[in-house]
Write a protein that holds these residues in place. Structure first.
Motif, PDB file in Angstrom:
ATOM      1  N   ASP A 190      56.846  14.632  10.560  1.00  0.00           N
ATOM      2  CA  ASP A 190      57.448  15.831  11.159  1.00  0.00           C
ATOM      3  C   ASP A 190      56.538  17.052  11.120  1.00  0.00           C
ATOM      4  O   ASP A 190      57.002  18.189  10.976  1.00  0.00           O
ATOM      5  N   ILE A 191      55.234  16.842  11.260  1.00  0.00           N
ATOM      6  CA  ILE A 191      54.290  17.964  11.276  1.00  0.00           C
ATOM      7  C   ILE A 191      54.512  18.794  12.541  1.00  0.00           C
ATOM      8  O   ILE A 191      54.612  18.275  13.648  1.00  0.00           O
ATOM      9  N   GLN A 192      54.544  20.117  12.365  1.00  0.00           N
ATOM     10  CA  GLN A 192      54.714  21.026  13.506  1.00  0.00           C
ATOM     11  C   GLN A 192      53.465  21.859  13.793  1.00  0.00           C
ATOM     12  O   GLN A 192      53.264  22.312  14.913  1.00  0.00           O
ATOM     13  N   LEU A 193      52.651  22.085  12.756  1.00  0.00           N
ATOM     14  CA  LEU A 193      51.506  22.980  12.908  1.00  0.00           C
ATOM     15  C   LEU A 193      50.329  22.478  12.089  1.00  0.00           C
ATOM     16  O   LEU A 193      50.483  22.105  10.922  1.00  0.00           O
ATOM     17  N   VAL A 194      49.141  22.488  12.716  1.00  0.00           N
ATOM     18  CA  VAL A 194      47.879  22.200  12.028  1.00  0.00           C
ATOM     19  C   VAL A 194      47.070  23.486  11.958  1.00  0.00           C
ATOM     20  O   VAL A 194      46.850  24.148  12.982  1.00  0.00           O
ATOM     21  N   TYR A 195      46.658  23.836  10.753  1.00  0.00           N
ATOM     22  CA  TYR A 195      45.699  24.933  10.577  1.00  0.00           C
ATOM     23  C   TYR A 195      44.365  24.297  10.218  1.00  0.00           C
ATOM     24  O   TYR A 195      44.196  23.716   9.155  1.00  0.00           O
ATOM     25  N   ALA A 196      43.415  24.376  11.149  1.00  0.00           N
ATOM     26  CA  ALA A 196      42.091  23.784  10.960  1.00  0.00           C
ATOM     27  C   ALA A 196      41.075  24.871  10.661  1.00  0.00           C
ATOM     28  O   ALA A 196      40.990  25.854  11.401  1.00  0.00           O
ATOM     29  N   HIS A 197      40.301  24.685   9.598  1.00  0.00           N
ATOM     30  CA  HIS A 197      39.300  25.683   9.224  1.00  0.00           C
ATOM     31  C   HIS A 197      38.122  25.742  10.192  1.00  0.00           C
ATOM     32  O   HIS A 197      37.309  26.661  10.097  1.00  0.00           O
ATOM     33  N   ASN A 198      38.013  24.761  11.089  1.00  0.00           N
ATOM     34  CA  ASN A 198      37.024  24.890  12.165  1.00  0.00           C
ATOM     35  C   ASN A 198      37.415  24.016  13.350  1.00  0.00           C
ATOM     36  O   ASN A 198      38.297  23.158  13.268  1.00  0.00           O
ATOM     37  N   ASP A 199      36.754  24.251  14.483  1.00  0.00           N
ATOM     38  CA  ASP A 199      37.093  23.556  15.722  1.00  0.00           C
ATOM     39  C   ASP A 199      36.810  22.064  15.652  1.00  0.00           C
ATOM     40  O   ASP A 199      37.552  21.258  16.227  1.00  0.00           O
ATOM     41  N   ASP A 200      35.711  21.665  15.015  1.00  0.00           N
ATOM     42  CA  ASP A 200      35.379  20.242  14.968  1.00  0.00           C
ATOM     43  C   ASP A 200      36.487  19.437  14.306  1.00  0.00           C
ATOM     44  O   ASP A 200      36.855  18.353  14.781  1.00  0.00           O
ATOM     45  N   MET A 201      37.035  19.939  13.206  1.00  0.00           N
ATOM     46  CA  MET A 201      38.152  19.240  12.573  1.00  0.00           C
ATOM     47  C   MET A 201      39.382  19.257  13.466  1.00  0.00           C
ATOM     48  O   MET A 201      40.134  18.276  13.521  1.00  0.00           O
ATOM     49  N   ALA A 202      39.603  20.354  14.179  1.00  0.00           N
ATOM     50  CA  ALA A 202      40.728  20.421  15.115  1.00  0.00           C
ATOM     51  C   ALA A 202      40.575  19.378  16.215  1.00  0.00           C
ATOM     52  O   ALA A 202      41.552  18.736  16.619  1.00  0.00           O
ATOM     53  N   LEU A 203      39.357  19.200  16.697  1.00  0.00           N
ATOM     54  CA  LEU A 203      39.102  18.213  17.745  1.00  0.00           C
ATOM     55  C   LEU A 203      39.345  16.792  17.221  1.00  0.00           C
ATOM     56  O   LEU A 203      39.871  15.936  17.931  1.00  0.00           O
ATOM     57  N   GLY A 204      38.961  16.548  15.966  1.00  0.00           N
ATOM     58  CA  GLY A 204      39.268  15.259  15.358  1.00  0.00           C
ATOM     59  C   GLY A 204      40.761  15.059  15.203  1.00  0.00           C
ATOM     60  O   GLY A 204      41.290  13.952  15.426  1.00  0.00           O
ATOM     61  N   ALA A 205      41.469  16.130  14.842  1.00  0.00           N
ATOM     62  CA  ALA A 205      42.924  16.055  14.703  1.00  0.00           C
ATOM     63  C   ALA A 205      43.582  15.722  16.030  1.00  0.00           C
ATOM     64  O   ALA A 205      44.562  14.964  16.078  1.00  0.00           O
TER      65      ALA A 205
END
Length: 361
Positions: free
Chosen positions: A259-274
């Motif tokens: 039930d995840i609603q929000l990801v806080y990624a410390h950088n874009d590369d990790m966000a792209l992997g997410a």
């Protein structure tokens, strides 16, 4: 032939032309620098106005312009943290570009995330007797000894992108972003985005453990949302600033927390992997699970423009111009601000779409 001594002597007369309104010699100052390298004051306090024979302080906390005669042939050792992300690649490219433009003899090494390797590179620069040492530290701690060695060898040190917890007298300046402010900006967006929600399930993709951006971006987020019980952190783990790391960690998050609603990624590369992990799980990134990230690299901006990331806080990697502005001033014996903060933006989907055609990285 190294040029530090020659450069300072040759510039002694020129230094006087940079004199400005003096301030208390103990007053600290910082300078803001736009992503194109143009510096402007970000503090009402002036840098030290007591220059003596070592050169004059820049006006109102500004970095003086590069003196081409000082940098031409100067040997500068740069110990890069690694090549862990698109941001870092853009940062390396910009430093190399600026070095070539200013005819600097750049001695470049990459630690690939290994602090011991980075310290070994700095020790090599000290042995070589380079004119200036610059580096982006892998982590914040453990630098005292090598910085003291550089100071004993009379080699000035400039920090870029990431800070250290050492005595500030051991280095000339730190050039980079305000990572705490970046975390606060990301959290403020989340607070507005979920203003009508009764609760928000959050996961955090942390940067490299112990690094300044990871520490400070976490602090900034907590400064805004730490006391807000509506935001529930289900899991927080390092993805080491890499796309592969972000993907693997996000896969684990999704398996344990449906039930995840929000990801806080410390950088874009990790966000792209997410994003890859979210899509593989049959969910829609940006809709089923919203993402806020920090950096603003081109791939991240493209994902934002496509609606797969919801918001990006910029962290500019274009530090080459101000690095060599600082190096030029240091070699002339000028006083410079001990903190130089880059000026950066924030982007939603429409702003990313507008910015992409002219994006430099």
């Amino acid at each position: 032939m190294f040029k530090k001594t020659w450069a300072i002597a040759a510039a002694a007369g020129l230094a006087l032309t940079l004199a400005a309104c003096g301030g208390n010699s103990s007053t600290a100052s910082s300078s803001s620098v736009t992503s194109d390298g143009t510096s402007k004051a970000s503090s009402s306090a002036a840098a030290s106005g007591s220059s003596g024979s070592s050169g004059a302080a820049p006006a109102s906390g500004e970095l003086p312009p590069i003196d081409p005669t000082v940098l031409d042939g100067a040997v500068i050792g740069f110990a890069q943290v690694g090549s862990e992300s698109g941001w870092r690649s853009a940062n390396t490219d910009d430093i190399k570009r600026a070095a070539e433009a200013n005819k600097v003899d750049l001695q470049f090494t990459s630690a690939e995330g290994d602090q011991a390797k980075q310290i070994a590179s700095i020790k090599t620069y000290i042995t070589q007797g380079v004119d200036v040492i610059a580096f982006s530290p892998v982590v914040e701690t453990g630098w005292d000894s090598v910085l003291q060695e550089a100071k004993a060898a009379d080699i000035p040190v400039i920090l870029t992108d990431r800070a250290v917890d050492s005595d500030p007298s051991l280095y000339k300046t730190f050039i980079g972003s305000d990572f705490v402010a970046e975390g606060e900006k990301a959290a403020n967006w989340a607070k507005k985005e979920f203003a009508d929600a009764s609760s928000v399930n959050v996961v955090v993709l942390e940067g490299t453990t112990g690094s300044a951006p990871a520490n400070d971006r976490a602090t900034g987020w907590k400064n805004v949302l730490g006391s807000d019980t509506k935001f529930k952190t289900l899991a927080s783990q390092t993805g080491d600033f890499t796309r592969d790391g972000g993907k693997k960690v996000m896969e684990g998050f999704l398996a344990a927390n449906p039930d995840i609603q929000l990801v806080y990624a410390h950088n874009d590369d990790m966000a792209l992997g997410a994003i890859e992990a979210i899509e593989a799980a049959g969910k829609v990134p940006g809709k089923d699970i919203k993402i806020v990230s920090i950096d603003g690299v081109k791939a991240g901006m493209e994902a934002l423009a496509a609606g797969k990331i919801n918001y990006i806080v910029e962290c500019s990697p274009l530090l080459g111009n101000q690095l060599f502005q600082a190096a030029s001033a240091v070699l002339k014996g000028d006083t410079i601000p001990t903190r130089i903060v880059t000026v950066e933006s924030e982007f939603d989907q429409a702003q990313a779409q507008a910015a992409l055609p002219d994006r430099q990285y």
